[in-house]
Write an enzyme that holds these catalytic residues in place. Sequence first.
Site, mmCIF file in Angstrom:
data_model
loop_
_atom_site.group_PDB
_atom_site.id
_atom_site.type_symbol
_atom_site.label_atom_id
_atom_site.label_comp_id
_atom_site.label_asym_id
_atom_site.label_seq_id
_atom_site.Cartn_x
_atom_site.Cartn_y
_atom_site.Cartn_z
ATOM 1 N N GLY A 45 -67.163 6.247 -57.663
ATOM 2 C CA GLY A 45 -67.004 5.654 -58.987
ATOM 3 C C GLY A 45 -66.667 4.187 -58.843
ATOM 4 N N GLN A 50 -62.763 -3.656 -61.669
ATOM 5 C CA GLN A 50 -62.623 -3.848 -60.224
ATOM 6 C C GLN A 50 -63.505 -4.975 -59.690
ATOM 7 O OE1 GLN A 50 -63.153 0.641 -59.683
ATOM 8 N NE2 GLN A 50 -61.896 0.103 -57.913
ATOM 9 N N CYS A 91 -58.919 4.718 -53.694
ATOM 10 C CA CYS A 91 -59.326 3.679 -54.630
ATOM 11 C C CYS A 91 -59.939 2.513 -53.847
ATOM 12 C CB CYS A 91 -58.128 3.187 -55.433
ATOM 13 S SG CYS A 91 -58.559 1.918 -56.656
ATOM 14 N N LEU A 92 -61.080 2.045 -54.282
ATOM 15 C CA LEU A 92 -61.740 0.938 -53.568
ATOM 16 C C LEU A 92 -60.944 -0.354 -53.723
ATOM 17 C CD1 LEU A 92 -65.465 1.743 -54.421
ATOM 18 C CD2 LEU A 92 -64.160 2.339 -52.361
ATOM 19 N N HIS A 133 -59.820 8.499 -63.368
ATOM 20 C CA HIS A 133 -59.451 7.407 -62.467
ATOM 21 C C HIS A 133 -60.109 6.101 -62.924
ATOM 22 C CE1 HIS A 133 -58.628 5.727 -58.312
ATOM 23 N NE2 HIS A 133 -59.552 4.903 -58.760
ATOM 24 N N GLU A 134 -61.404 6.171 -63.312
ATOM 25 C CA GLU A 134 -62.106 4.950 -63.757
ATOM 26 C C GLU A 134 -61.586 4.476 -65.106
ATOM 27 O OE1 GLU A 134 -63.923 5.517 -60.267
ATOM 28 O OE2 GLU A 134 -63.611 3.728 -61.453
ATOM 29 N N HIS A 137 -58.606 2.417 -64.722
ATOM 30 C CA HIS A 137 -58.904 1.033 -64.325
ATOM 31 C C HIS A 137 -59.148 0.160 -65.550
ATOM 32 C CE1 HIS A 137 -59.024 0.876 -59.967
ATOM 33 N NE2 HIS A 137 -59.834 1.913 -59.876
HETATM 34 O O1 LIG Z 1 -61.678 2.928 -56.907
HETATM 35 C C1 LIG Z 1 -62.550 3.610 -57.480
HETATM 36 O O2 LIG Z 1 -62.641 3.676 -58.716
HETATM 37 C C2 LIG Z 1 -63.486 4.454 -56.627
HETATM 38 C C3 LIG Z 1 -62.794 5.729 -56.203
HETATM 39 C C4 LIG Z 1 -62.925 6.747 -57.319
HETATM 40 C C5 LIG Z 1 -62.228 8.048 -57.029
HETATM 41 C C6 LIG Z 1 -62.797 9.224 -57.384
HETATM 42 C C7 LIG Z 1 -62.180 10.454 -57.146
HETATM 43 C C8 LIG Z 1 -60.958 10.504 -56.550
HETATM 44 C C9 LIG Z 1 -60.383 9.337 -56.191
HETATM 45 C C10 LIG Z 1 -60.996 8.116 -56.423
HETATM 46 C C11 LIG Z 1 -63.456 6.202 -54.930
HETATM 47 O O3 LIG Z 1 -64.633 6.480 -54.885
HETATM 48 S S1 LIG Z 1 -62.460 6.301 -53.542
HETATM 49 C C12 LIG Z 1 -63.545 6.730 -52.209
HETATM 50 C C13 LIG Z 1 -64.144 8.125 -52.324
HETATM 51 O O4 LIG Z 1 -65.334 8.279 -52.263
HETATM 52 C C14 LIG Z 1 -63.248 9.288 -52.551
HETATM 53 C C15 LIG Z 1 -61.931 9.225 -52.166
HETATM 54 C C16 LIG Z 1 -61.106 10.306 -52.381
HETATM 55 C C17 LIG Z 1 -61.593 11.466 -53.000
HETATM 56 C C18 LIG Z 1 -62.922 11.514 -53.376
HETATM 57 C C19 LIG Z 1 -63.758 10.421 -53.154
HETATM 58 ZN ZN LIG Z 2 -59.956 3.004 -58.125
#
Ligand SMILES: O=C(O)C[C@@H](Cc1ccccc1)C(=O)SCC(=O)c1ccccc1
Ligand SMILES: [Zn+2]
Length: 166
Positions: A45, A50, A91-92, A133-134, A137
Amino acid sequence: ALLPILHFPDPRLRTKAKPILEVTDQIRTLAADMLETMYAAPGVGLAATQVNQHIELIVIDVSETKDQPMVFINAKITPLTEELVPYEEGCLSVPEYTDSVNRPARIRIEALDLDGKAVKIDADGLLAVCIQHEMDHLSGKLFVDYLSPLKRQRIKDKLVKREREK
Ligand SMILES: O=C(O)C[C@@H](Cc1ccccc1)C(=O)SCC(=O)c1ccccc1
Ligand SMILES: [Zn+2]
């Protein structure tokens, strides 16, 4: 194009996004660049906040095959249950940290797609987690805000140190 992602504790991540009044080609290009940036990270996501664009635009792709992109504009979400479930989130904008966050297990999202058409989806599992989560943000909230102040400070100190060393 790949877009630079803001990192915690950058104060711009705390900006509240504004609604999109018209879905223009510029919005479509930004959504495409956000999807490209998300896939490259990699992530599932990305919110416009971001990439320092403070408008209500999020992109998601939770598919294994990484070929099912979703774009939500001016989204509203409603929990469909009181049940909270934990999920190990990352989170990125908070690179190399994950921690458990409790969120409603099932939600409804109502938004516009890139054609400006109304979409309504009931979600559970990772999609529900990602949407929430999005959406956080877009209101300037980060998953680290759900952790203890001590944990949050430790993560902040580490990321500030890492940015200084760059
Ligand atoms: O920072 C962001 O929004 C991206 C984030 C979104 C997210 C989705 C689900 C759970 C946590 C965070 C990421 O994509 S983090 C990297 C990722 O692919 C991931 C990390 C943890 C769980 C699932 C996916
Ligand atoms: Zn995030």
